[in-house]
Design an enzyme around this catalytic site. Structure first.
Site, short mmCIF file in Angstrom:
data_model
loop_
_atom_site.label_atom_id
_atom_site.label_comp_id
_atom_site.label_asym_id
_atom_site.label_seq_id
_atom_site.Cartn_x
_atom_site.Cartn_y
_atom_site.Cartn_z
N TYR A 12 0.83 -1.23 0.00
CA TYR A 12 0.00 0.00 0.00
C TYR A 12 0.85 1.27 0.00
N ILE A 13 1.70 1.43 0.99
CA ILE A 13 2.45 2.70 1.09
C ILE A 13 3.54 2.75 0.01
N ASP A 59 11.62 -13.27 -1.30
CA ASP A 59 11.27 -13.23 0.12
C ASP A 59 12.50 -12.80 0.92
N SER A 126 6.77 3.15 13.09
CA SER A 126 5.36 3.42 13.39
C SER A 126 5.22 4.18 14.70
N ALA A 127 4.15 4.96 14.79
CA ALA A 127 3.84 5.67 16.03
C ALA A 127 3.57 4.69 17.17
N TYR A 150 4.10 -6.71 17.29
CA TYR A 150 4.36 -5.91 16.08
C TYR A 150 5.21 -4.69 16.44
N LYS A 154 9.16 -3.40 15.39
CA LYS A 154 9.53 -2.10 14.81
C LYS A 154 10.64 -1.44 15.64
N ASN A 198 -7.93 -1.73 10.25
CA ASN A 198 -7.90 -0.31 10.64
C ASN A 198 -9.23 0.37 10.38
N ARG A 230 -6.89 10.11 16.63
CA ARG A 230 -5.63 9.75 15.98
C ARG A 230 -5.22 10.83 15.00
N ARG A 291 -11.42 -1.58 22.58
CA ARG A 291 -10.61 -2.68 22.04
C ARG A 291 -9.40 -2.88 22.96
N GLY A 293 -5.94 -3.16 24.48
CA GLY A 293 -4.64 -2.59 24.10
C GLY A 293 -4.73 -1.22 23.44
P1 NAD Z 1 1.50 -3.67 3.10
O1 NAD Z 1 1.22 -4.99 3.73
O2 NAD Z 1 0.57 -3.16 2.09
O3 NAD Z 1 2.98 -3.69 2.47
C1 NAD Z 1 4.02 -4.50 2.96
C2 NAD Z 1 4.53 -5.34 1.80
O4 NAD Z 1 5.62 -6.15 2.26
C3 NAD Z 1 3.47 -6.30 1.24
O5 NAD Z 1 3.39 -6.11 -0.16
C4 NAD Z 1 4.00 -7.69 1.58
O6 NAD Z 1 3.66 -8.64 0.60
C5 NAD Z 1 5.50 -7.44 1.67
N1 NAD Z 1 6.24 -8.36 2.53
C6 NAD Z 1 5.97 -8.71 3.81
N2 NAD Z 1 6.88 -9.59 4.25
C7 NAD Z 1 7.76 -9.80 3.24
C8 NAD Z 1 8.91 -10.61 3.08
N3 NAD Z 1 9.34 -11.42 4.04
N4 NAD Z 1 9.57 -10.58 1.90
C9 NAD Z 1 9.15 -9.80 0.88
N5 NAD Z 1 8.05 -9.00 0.98
C10 NAD Z 1 7.37 -9.01 2.14
O7 NAD Z 1 1.69 -2.63 4.29
P2 NAD Z 1 1.82 -1.04 4.28
O8 NAD Z 1 0.64 -0.49 4.98
O9 NAD Z 1 2.16 -0.55 2.94
O10 NAD Z 1 3.04 -0.89 5.27
C11 NAD Z 1 4.37 -0.69 4.82
C12 NAD Z 1 5.28 -0.53 6.02
O11 NAD Z 1 4.83 0.56 6.80
C13 NAD Z 1 5.29 -1.73 6.97
O12 NAD Z 1 6.63 -1.90 7.41
C14 NAD Z 1 4.40 -1.31 8.10
O13 NAD Z 1 4.77 -1.94 9.30
C15 NAD Z 1 4.69 0.18 8.16
N6 NAD Z 1 3.59 0.95 8.77
C16 NAD Z 1 2.33 0.84 8.25
C17 NAD Z 1 1.29 1.54 8.83
C18 NAD Z 1 -0.13 1.40 8.32
O14 NAD Z 1 -1.06 1.68 9.08
N7 NAD Z 1 -0.34 1.01 7.08
C19 NAD Z 1 1.56 2.38 9.93
C20 NAD Z 1 2.85 2.48 10.41
C21 NAD Z 1 3.86 1.76 9.81
C1 WQD Z 2 -7.99 4.10 14.87
C2 WQD Z 2 -9.09 4.49 15.86
C3 WQD Z 2 -9.74 2.67 17.29
C4 WQD Z 2 -11.44 0.23 14.06
C5 WQD Z 2 -2.87 0.94 14.17
C6 WQD Z 2 -1.59 0.35 14.68
C7 WQD Z 2 -0.44 1.28 14.40
C8 WQD Z 2 -0.38 1.64 12.92
C9 WQD Z 2 -1.69 2.16 12.45
C10 WQD Z 2 1.08 0.06 11.83
C11 WQD Z 2 -8.86 3.92 17.27
C12 WQD Z 2 -10.89 3.08 16.40
C13 WQD Z 2 -10.83 1.22 14.80
C14 WQD Z 2 -12.83 -0.03 14.25
C15 WQD Z 2 -12.90 1.75 15.87
N1 WQD Z 2 -0.08 0.50 12.10
N2 WQD Z 2 -11.54 1.98 15.68
N3 WQD Z 2 -13.50 0.74 15.15
O1 WQD Z 2 -4.96 1.46 16.42
O2 WQD Z 2 -4.46 3.89 15.93
O3 WQD Z 2 -3.12 2.14 14.86
O4 WQD Z 2 -2.71 1.21 12.76
O5 WQD Z 2 2.13 0.46 12.24
O6 WQD Z 2 0.71 0.61 14.77
O7 WQD Z 2 -1.69 0.16 16.08
O8 WQD Z 2 -5.41 2.46 14.12
O9 WQD Z 2 -7.23 2.37 12.49
O10 WQD Z 2 -7.01 0.48 14.14
O11 WQD Z 2 -7.78 2.69 14.93
O12 WQD Z 2 -13.54 2.42 16.66
O13 WQD Z 2 -13.42 -0.94 13.62
O14 WQD Z 2 -10.31 3.91 15.42
O15 WQD Z 2 -10.18 2.34 18.58
O16 WQD Z 2 -9.35 4.86 18.16
P1 WQD Z 2 -4.54 2.48 15.47
P2 WQD Z 2 -6.88 1.93 13.85
#
Ligand code: NAD
Ligand code: WQD
Length: 337
Positions: A12-13, A59, A126-127, A150, A154, A198, A230, A291, A293
């Site tokens: 995604y990102i 991988d 991540s935050a 998780y 990080k 999310n 958030r 929820r 945690g």
């Molecule tokens: P995503 O799952 O869409 O992207 C991650 C990609 O990594 C996927 O395409 C997956 O197939 C690939 N992948 C996982 N394990 C692998 C491996 N062993 N070898 C090769 N490829 C592998 O997730 P995203 O939301 O795009 O997140 C990207 C990064 O940002 C992650 O490190 C995630 O922890 C971090 N992050 C995401 C969020 C969020 O809410 N989306 C928030 C904070 C941090």
């Molecule tokens: C947002 C708000 C929930 C779903 C997570 C990870 C964080 C990062 C981003 C990767 C909160 C509320 C949610 C629902 C709800 N990911 N909620 N009903 O928990 O802030 O962060 O994703 O690094 O590490 O912890 O994101 O989108 O799950 O929740 O009420 O069905 O929405 O309680 O207040 P979160 P979230």
């Protein structure tokens, strides 16, 4: 810097970041094992950019596959390391899978970087590493504390990078993302979760009629309307932060940690209301229990990233929800046909 290796390059990102990097004429080498993505996002990035990328299905857990990428692509200047498993809930149920994929996978990547003399890296943190911060908006200097596997992965990956930077003279930018949401303005690239963990992807699927209603996780938090608050960040703003990070590595040496958020918080109810306006219908919801945690409120202080990276979020809440809805409406089955 010219050639960038993107791990998790189909995710995604990464997809949004790839588009921004291609705009600036970087040459991209993408690597992904498709554990949470598929080739379609890569094809669409190429389509939208009218440019080609070099793609490897590989991988991180397989050192030979990784070395092969570095072998084939001799002159990689920097890595952006997105690849990871990212679901907090799943990490509590399957901690060993998370530690193996995220930690061992990263160690393999860092070994290959060392072997092939690549010393610049941008890392997706991540935050979540701030836990439940005492002061909001939270600064990069705040104490870290994680409550789930998780988050621990990080934090460990951050530490491994900071130690490696010192020992091997690497240059490292660690980006701590707040809550990434939204999609590319074309509606062709977006978040495609099998089951949304999310808030926004869930709201989106309720609006599309795939799910019945949103469950609001508690309205008794110490926030302005009682629901969780958030710092949501548009994924295209987040993508641009990666371009700025590569620019930073082009002109400075050392290790840097930056928050990537807007500094502004929205509650769950505000998100649902904004989404309802974007899609032109009331999104049904019900208030349920908290929820496990969860925390009440978190926002990031974006001042350091503004000053040192020259990055600032441009998009507003309306852009976030409208782009998320456009992606959902144009792709009811995500990337699947
Ligand atoms: P995503 O799952 O869409 O992207 C991650 C990609 O990594 C996927 O395409 C997956 O197939 C690939 N992948 C996982 N394990 C692998 C491996 N062993 N070898 C090769 N490829 C592998 O997730 P995203 O939301 O795009 O997140 C990207 C990064 O940002 C992650 O490190 C995630 O922890 C971090 N992050 C995401 C969020 C969020 O809410 N989306 C928030 C904070 C941090
Ligand atoms: C947002 C708000 C929930 C779903 C997570 C990870 C964080 C990062 C981003 C990767 C909160 C509320 C949610 C629902 C709800 N990911 N909620 N009903 O928990 O802030 O962060 O994703 O690094 O590490 O912890 O994101 O989108 O799950 O929740 O009420 O069905 O929405 O309680 O207040 P979160 P979230």
């Amino acid at each position: 810097m010219k050639k960038i290796l993107i791990t998790g390059g189909a995710g995604y990102i990464a997809s949004h970041t790839n588009i921004e990097l291609l705009k600036d004429d970087y040459e991209l080498v993408l690597l992904d094992n498709f554990s949470n993505s598929c080739m379609e996002s890569v094809k669409r990035v190429e389509d939208l950019s009218s440019k080609k990328v070099s793609f490897y299905q590989a991988d991180l857990l397989n050192q030979d596959e990784l070395n092969n990428v570095f072998e084939q692509e001799k002159d990689i200047d920097a890595v952006i390391h997105f690849a990871a498993l990212k679901s907090v809930g799943e990490s509590v149920e399957k901690p060993l899978d998370y530690y193996k994929n995220n930690i061992s996978g990263s160690l393999n990547l860092y070994r290959s970087m060392q072997k092939y003399g690549v010393s610049n890296i941008v890392f997706s943190s991540s935050a979540t590493v701030y836990g439940d911060p005492a002061e909001i908006p939270v600064k990069e200097s705040a104490p870290t504390s994680c409550t789930n596997p998780y988050g621990h992965t990080k934090l460990m990956m951050e530490q491994i990078l900071l130690d490696s930077a010192k020992a091997y003279d690497w240059n490292v930018v660690i980006l701590r993302y707040f809550n990434p949401v939204g999609a590319h303005e074309s509606g062709r690239i977006g978040e495609d979760p099998e089951y949304p963990a999310n808030l926004l992807p869930f709201v989106s699927q309720v609006a599309a009629g795939v799910r019945e209603k949103v469950m609001v996780f508690g309205n008794d938090w110490d926030t302005h309307d009682g629901t969780g608050v958030r710092d949501y960040i548009h994924v295209v703003d987040l993508a641009q932060a990666h371009v700025k990070s590569i620019n930073k590595l082009e002109k400075s040496t050392g290790s840097f940690i930056y928050n990537i958020g807007t500094g502004q918080g929205y509650s769950v109810l505000e998100m649902i209301t904004a989404f309802s306006q974007a899609c032109g219908q009331e999104v049904p919801y019900e208030v349920g229990p908290r929820r496990a945690g969860d925390i009440g409120e978190v926002m990031g202080d974006p001042q350091k990233s503004a000053k040192e990276l020259g990055w600032k979020a441009q998009y507003k809440l309306k852009d976030m929800v409208e782009s998320a809805w456009k992606w959902q409406s144009m792709n009811p089955n995500g990337y699947r046909a």
